[in-house]
Scaffold this motif. Structure first.
Motif, PDB file in Angstrom:
ATOM      1  N   ASP A  14     -10.834  34.976   3.357  1.00 31.91           N
ATOM      2  CA  ASP A  14     -10.295  33.811   2.762  1.00 31.91           C
ATOM      3  C   ASP A  14      -8.769  33.929   2.403  1.00 31.91           C
ATOM      4  O   ASP A  14      -8.299  32.968   2.187  1.00 31.91           O
ATOM      5  N   VAL A  15      -8.502  35.143   2.313  1.00 34.04           N
ATOM      6  CA  VAL A  15      -7.148  35.477   1.636  1.00 34.04           C
ATOM      7  C   VAL A  15      -6.493  36.213   2.595  1.00 34.04           C
ATOM      8  O   VAL A  15      -6.990  37.233   3.446  1.00 34.04           O
ATOM      9  N   PHE A  16      -5.039  36.215   2.607  1.00 33.29           N
ATOM     10  CA  PHE A  16      -4.373  37.095   3.522  1.00 33.29           C
ATOM     11  C   PHE A  16      -2.803  37.502   2.989  1.00 33.29           C
ATOM     12  O   PHE A  16      -2.501  36.974   1.972  1.00 33.29           O
ATOM     13  N   GLY A  17      -2.220  38.361   3.677  1.00 29.24           N
ATOM     14  CA  GLY A  17      -1.075  38.808   3.014  1.00 29.24           C
ATOM     15  C   GLY A  17       0.152  38.036   3.059  1.00 29.24           C
ATOM     16  O   GLY A  17       0.828  37.938   2.048  1.00 29.24           O
ATOM     17  N   GLN A  18       0.299  36.916   3.841  1.00 34.46           N
ATOM     18  CA  GLN A  18       1.198  36.077   3.919  1.00 34.46           C
ATOM     19  C   GLN A  18       0.379  34.769   3.973  1.00 34.46           C
ATOM     20  O   GLN A  18      -0.390  34.180   5.010  1.00 34.46           O
ATOM     21  N   GLU A  19       0.716  33.696   3.044  1.00 30.02           N
ATOM     22  CA  GLU A  19       0.113  32.523   3.087  1.00 30.02           C
ATOM     23  C   GLU A  19       0.761  31.203   2.885  1.00 30.02           C
ATOM     24  O   GLU A  19       1.704  31.322   2.135  1.00 30.02           O
ATOM     25  N   ASN A  22     -13.376  39.398   1.836  1.00 28.51           N
ATOM     26  CA  ASN A  22     -12.164  39.369   0.972  1.00 28.51           C
ATOM     27  C   ASN A  22     -11.939  37.703   0.555  1.00 28.51           C
ATOM     28  O   ASN A  22     -11.323  37.161   1.289  1.00 28.51           O
ATOM     29  N   THR A  23     -12.265  37.494  -0.692  1.00 32.07           N
ATOM     30  CA  THR A  23     -11.868  36.186  -1.111  1.00 32.07           C
ATOM     31  C   THR A  23     -10.857  36.407  -2.495  1.00 32.07           C
ATOM     32  O   THR A  23     -10.819  35.600  -3.100  1.00 32.07           O
ATOM     33  N   SER A  24     -10.483  37.723  -2.559  1.00 32.53           N
ATOM     34  CA  SER A  24      -9.626  37.920  -3.759  1.00 32.53           C
ATOM     35  C   SER A  24      -8.256  37.966  -3.196  1.00 32.53           C
ATOM     36  O   SER A  24      -7.532  36.906  -3.674  1.00 32.53           O
ATOM     37  N   ARG A  25      -7.661  39.152  -2.692  1.00 33.89           N
ATOM     38  CA  ARG A  25      -6.027  38.765  -2.322  1.00 33.89           C
ATOM     39  C   ARG A  25      -6.132  39.545  -1.108  1.00 33.89           C
ATOM     40  O   ARG A  25      -6.529  40.630  -1.098  1.00 33.89           O
ATOM     41  N   GLY A  26      -5.172  38.872  -0.136  1.00 35.42           N
ATOM     42  CA  GLY A  26      -5.102  39.803   1.006  1.00 35.42           C
ATOM     43  C   GLY A  26      -4.578  41.337   1.121  1.00 35.42           C
ATOM     44  O   GLY A  26      -5.036  42.216   1.767  1.00 35.42           O
ATOM     45  N   THR A  48     -11.269  31.423   6.657  1.00 37.33           N
ATOM     46  CA  THR A  48     -10.905  30.204   5.867  1.00 37.33           C
ATOM     47  C   THR A  48      -9.679  30.190   5.087  1.00 37.33           C
ATOM     48  O   THR A  48      -9.077  31.408   4.842  1.00 37.33           O
ATOM     49  N   PRO A  49      -8.997  29.102   4.908  1.00 37.52           N
ATOM     50  CA  PRO A  49      -7.555  28.895   4.591  1.00 37.52           C
ATOM     51  C   PRO A  49      -7.416  28.904   2.957  1.00 37.52           C
ATOM     52  O   PRO A  49      -6.897  28.135   2.381  1.00 37.52           O
ATOM     53  N   HIS A  50      -7.974  30.305   2.290  1.00 37.27           N
ATOM     54  CA  HIS A  50      -7.749  30.524   0.783  1.00 37.27           C
ATOM     55  C   HIS A  50      -8.436  29.152  -0.071  1.00 37.27           C
ATOM     56  O   HIS A  50      -7.749  28.447  -0.535  1.00 37.27           O
ATOM     57  N   LEU A  51      -9.805  28.968   0.338  1.00 37.20           N
ATOM     58  CA  LEU A  51     -10.655  27.840  -0.287  1.00 37.20           C
ATOM     59  C   LEU A  51     -11.281  28.488  -1.364  1.00 37.20           C
ATOM     60  O   LEU A  51     -11.966  27.455  -2.127  1.00 37.20           O
TER      61      LEU A  51
END
Length: 327
Positions: A264-269, A238-242, A286-289
């Motif tokens: 790369d994406v999470f519900g809370q960032e 998932n590199t789109s949205r958590g 990975t931290p939303h790269l």
């Protein structure tokens, strides 16, 4: 003195990516705020005397309630093409102009490449191997990796990003299948994929990668039933949205050891330090790269400087809400 606030520059690249001295020479003060705001109250206090805000896409939400608390705000020099968390209608009502930037073509490439890097890292146990080497060990307890050749790649969302990832899959010898609510057989074939049902994709793919825009229709589109259907040893990328994925269901599935998640994406960032995903097994994180690459950042910030200069000169460009000028 006119004040500019560059927000969410967590990688400290904004000042290197463009010539901000062009604005300083006009007597403009520039502040860079790297850390996320703890609350809307904190954002309102920090930005109360700022006239120009340069947000990093949607990292900081700007609902109508916050915009109403920013009395000096006149211009939002948005990076990227859009930000779903920015209330443009509220900006227009307050006479706040919103301009955007190019960079979408670079962002698409960068995000697709990261999705593929995450898949390779998961399939070949790259994080575990790196940790072993750094601890002075070699092969000890390292699981045997897999090869992508001959495997089935399932793509959820075959737009610009998904189509690029489909080409990667073909280059690696994978069979590519795809699904989304509006996908047609013809569109799938045009990108070298075969359209299948959602149920078949999750039940048969060796790797599933998500490339959908987050909306009311797509939120939670991968839930407990989809995760339960995935094959033993399959990888979810998932590199789109958590929020496309039901997080509680994903955590339960990861604990069972059935699948690996490359996220790369999470519900809370940013992801909280004590979030259970940080310690979950079978993960590559990975931290939303996704879009964070030099070509993207150069374009974002160079266009932002141009947008601000044009606005200062009374000839704004790249306007998302030109009707705000009449207010």
């Amino acid at each position: 003195m006119t004040k500019i606030a560059i927000l969410d520059d967590s990688q400290h690249v904004a000042l290197q990516a463009a010539d901000w001295d062009r604005l300083r020479k006009r007597g403009i003060a520039i502040a860079v705020m790297s850390e996320p705001f703890a609350s809307e109250d904190a954002a309102a206090a920090a930005l109360a005397d700022v006239e120009i805000i340069v947000p990093m896409r949607e990292r900081t939400p700007f609902p109508a309630s916050l915009i109403a608390r920013l009395p000096q705000l006149r211009l939002v020099a948005l990076t990227g093409g859009r930000a779903p968390t920015l209330d443009i209608a509220a900006c227009t009502q307050r006479g706040v102009l919103v301009c955007n930037t190019g960079g979408g073509e670079f962002s698409t490439a960068a995000t697709a490449e990261l999705a593929w890097a995450l898949l390779l890292a998961a399939y070949r146990n790259v994080p575990q191997a790196d940790a072993l080497i750094r601890s002075g060990r070699w092969h000890e307890a390292l699981p045997m990796g897999e090869s992508l050749d001959g495997k089935r790649l399932g793509i959820v969302g075959l737009g610009k990003l998904g189509a690029r990832v489909a080409r990667f899959g073909q280059a690696f010898g994978m069979e590519v299948v795809a699904w989304s609510q509006n996908l047609t057989d013809e569109a799938a074939i045009a990108h070298g994929a075969r359209r299948v049902s959602k149920d078949e994709l999750f039940a048969t793919a060796d790797a599933v990668t998500l490339h959908l825009v987050l909306s009311a229709r797509s939120r939670g589109i991968v839930g407990a039933s989809e995760l339960a259907a995935m094959k033993q040893g399959a990888v979810l990328i998932n590199t789109s949205r958590g929020p496309l994925v039901d997080e509680a269901a994903l955590l339960a599935t990861l604990k069972s050891g059935r699948i690996t998640a490359a996220l790369d994406v999470f519900g809370q960032e940013p992801l909280p330090a004590d979030h259970p995903l940080r310690s979950a097994p079978n993960t590559v994180l990975t931290p939303h790269l996704g879009y964070s690459s030099w070509p993207v950042m150069h374009r974002f910030y160079q266009d932002s400087v141009e947008n601000i200069e044009a606005w200062l000169d009374g000839a704004p460009i790249r306007m998302l809400n030109p009707e705000a000028l009449g207010r």
